[in-house]
Design a protein around this motif. Structure first.
Motif, PDB file in Angstrom:
ATOM      1  N   LEU A  28       0.828  -1.206   0.000  1.00 61.49           N
ATOM      2  CA  LEU A  28       0.000   0.000   0.000  1.00 61.49           C
ATOM      3  C   LEU A  28       0.864   1.258   0.000  1.00 61.49           C
ATOM      4  CD1 LEU A  28      -2.782  -1.056   2.530  1.00 61.49           C
ATOM      5  CD2 LEU A  28      -3.049  -0.731   0.060  1.00 61.49           C
ATOM      6  N   ALA A  29       1.975   1.235   0.763  1.00 58.48           N
ATOM      7  CA  ALA A  29       2.858   2.407   0.813  1.00 58.48           C
ATOM      8  C   ALA A  29       3.523   2.638  -0.542  1.00 58.48           C
ATOM      9  CB  ALA A  29       3.910   2.226   1.903  1.00 58.48           C
ATOM     10  N   VAL A  30       3.899   1.560  -1.232  1.00 63.10           N
ATOM     11  CA  VAL A  30       4.493   1.689  -2.570  1.00 63.10           C
ATOM     12  C   VAL A  30       3.468   2.271  -3.538  1.00 63.10           C
ATOM     13  CG1 VAL A  30       5.352   0.370  -4.554  1.00 63.10           C
ATOM     14  CG2 VAL A  30       6.249  -0.101  -2.265  1.00 63.10           C
ATOM     15  N   GLN A  31       2.232   1.779  -3.467  1.00 57.61           N
ATOM     16  CA  GLN A  31       1.185   2.319  -4.336  1.00 57.61           C
ATOM     17  C   GLN A  31       0.935   3.800  -4.053  1.00 57.61           C
ATOM     18  OE1 GLN A  31      -2.399  -0.219  -4.699  1.00 57.61           O
ATOM     19  NE2 GLN A  31      -1.157  -1.820  -3.743  1.00 57.61           N
ATOM     20  N   LEU A  32       0.997   4.178  -2.774  1.00 51.00           N
ATOM     21  CA  LEU A  32       0.828   5.583  -2.416  1.00 51.00           C
ATOM     22  C   LEU A  32       1.947   6.433  -3.014  1.00 51.00           C
ATOM     23  CD1 LEU A  32      -0.775   7.698  -0.755  1.00 51.00           C
ATOM     24  CD2 LEU A  32       0.754   7.171   1.162  1.00 51.00           C
ATOM     25  N   LEU A  33       3.172   5.942  -2.927  1.00 50.40           N
ATOM     26  CA  LEU A  33       4.307   6.652  -3.530  1.00 50.40           C
ATOM     27  C   LEU A  33       4.107   6.846  -5.029  1.00 50.40           C
ATOM     28  CD1 LEU A  33       7.662   5.272  -2.054  1.00 50.40           C
ATOM     29  CD2 LEU A  33       6.827   7.611  -2.009  1.00 50.40           C
ATOM     30  N   GLU A  34       3.666   5.794  -5.699  1.00 53.02           N
ATOM     31  CA  GLU A  34       3.444   5.871  -7.145  1.00 53.02           C
ATOM     32  C   GLU A  34       2.351   6.882  -7.468  1.00 53.02           C
ATOM     33  OE1 GLU A  34       2.629   1.819  -8.118  1.00 53.02           O
ATOM     34  OE2 GLU A  34       4.755   1.247  -8.135  1.00 53.02           O
ATOM     35  N   LEU A  35       1.324   6.921  -6.623  1.00 49.44           N
ATOM     36  CA  LEU A  35       0.213   7.853  -6.846  1.00 49.44           C
ATOM     37  C   LEU A  35       0.660   9.303  -6.654  1.00 49.44           C
ATOM     38  CD1 LEU A  35      -2.863   8.052  -7.385  1.00 49.44           C
ATOM     39  CD2 LEU A  35      -3.166   8.012  -4.911  1.00 49.44           C
ATOM     40  N   ILE A  36       1.432   9.549  -5.592  1.00 49.15           N
ATOM     41  CA  ILE A  36       1.906  10.910  -5.311  1.00 49.15           C
ATOM     42  C   ILE A  36       2.850  11.376  -6.411  1.00 49.15           C
ATOM     43  CG2 ILE A  36       3.301  12.301  -3.721  1.00 49.15           C
ATOM     44  CD1 ILE A  36       2.133  10.533  -1.464  1.00 49.15           C
ATOM     45  N   GLY A  37       3.678  10.470  -6.913  1.00 47.45           N
ATOM     46  CA  GLY A  37       4.571  10.794  -8.017  1.00 47.45           C
ATOM     47  C   GLY A  37       5.888  11.377  -7.548  1.00 47.45           C
ATOM     48  N   PRO A  38       6.824  11.559  -8.485  1.00 51.12           N
ATOM     49  CA  PRO A  38       8.143  12.105  -8.146  1.00 51.12           C
ATOM     50  C   PRO A  38       8.058  13.601  -7.867  1.00 51.12           C
ATOM     51  CG  PRO A  38       7.962  11.838 -10.505  1.00 51.12           C
ATOM     52  CD  PRO A  38       6.695  11.262  -9.912  1.00 51.12           C
ATOM     53  N   GLY A  39       9.121  14.129  -7.298  1.00 52.69           N
ATOM     54  CA  GLY A  39       9.193  15.561  -7.046  1.00 52.69           C
ATOM     55  C   GLY A  39       9.315  16.334  -8.345  1.00 52.69           C
TER      56      GLY A  39
END
Length: 201
Positions: A28-39
């Motif tokens: 779930l944390a990885v999916q959240l990172l992917e959703l938020i996207g890079p800086g």
């Protein structure tokens, strides 16, 4: 999944997690990172000031999950604007606020999600199966932010508008395709509540 955070002497918190629980939270944390996207300055050729001075977006995200994670700062969502002028003012103020704050908010959410992933990876590398996760006070705060974001994201997918409007979750039949998301939402809520308890003086 009955994991509960317990306070540690001197600050911080601990929780026993089995291998399945570790895998779920990490995924779930990885999916959240992917959703938020890079800086905004990921492709800035190593310029450390580029991200610091990069303007953020001025429009709300199209994705309902991102809208929940990065809501407009101005206006009451439960009250319609009294006039077209008020609606326009709301949009202008929200756009300006978003432009100068959203990059920092995204960076904070990425940092929290990465802290969760790293601590779970360290836990998994320590041995097979379940283990006791021990967090410092600072790590606990990052976990709390990430758990909150995960619940907001899942809640948006489940179209939960208000925390008090969750009775239907307990009445869903087992064959409902939303059931796994509901179980994750409720379980993460329990983890979040017990972690909050460890941070109370």
């Amino acid at each position: 999944m009955p994991g509960q955070f317990e306070p540690l002497p001197g600050g911080g918190a601990a929780v026993a997690l089995d291998a399945v629980e570790i895998s779920i939270i990490r995924s779930l944390a990885v999916q959240l990172l992917e959703l938020i996207g890079p800086g905004p300055a990921e492709d800035a050729q190593g310029d450390p000031l580029a991200e610091l001075f990069a303007d953020g977006p001025s429009e709300p995200p199209a994705d309902p999950v991102l809208r929940r994670l990065f809501p407009d700062a101005y206006g009451d969502p439960g009250r319609a604007p009294a006039s077209p002028r008020e609606a326009e003012e709301r949009r202008a103020y929200s756009a300006e606020f978003r432009r100068y704050t959203e990059n920092d908010l995204r960076a904070g959410k990425r940092d929290n999600a990465l802290a969760v992933i790293r601590s779970l990876d360290e836990l998994a590398s320590a041995g097979e199966g379940g283990a006791v996760l021990q967090l410092s006070a600072e790590e606990s705060r990052k976990w709390l932010g990430a758990l909150n974001d995960l619940r907001l994201a899942i809640g948006a997918r489940l179209e939960i508008a208000d925390e008090e409007d969750t009775d239907f979750l307990f009445r869903l039949p087992d064959e409902d395709p939303r059931k796994p998301m509901v179980m994750a939402y409720l379980w993460l809520g329990g983890l979040q509540e017990t972690l909050v308890g460890t941070l109370m003086p």
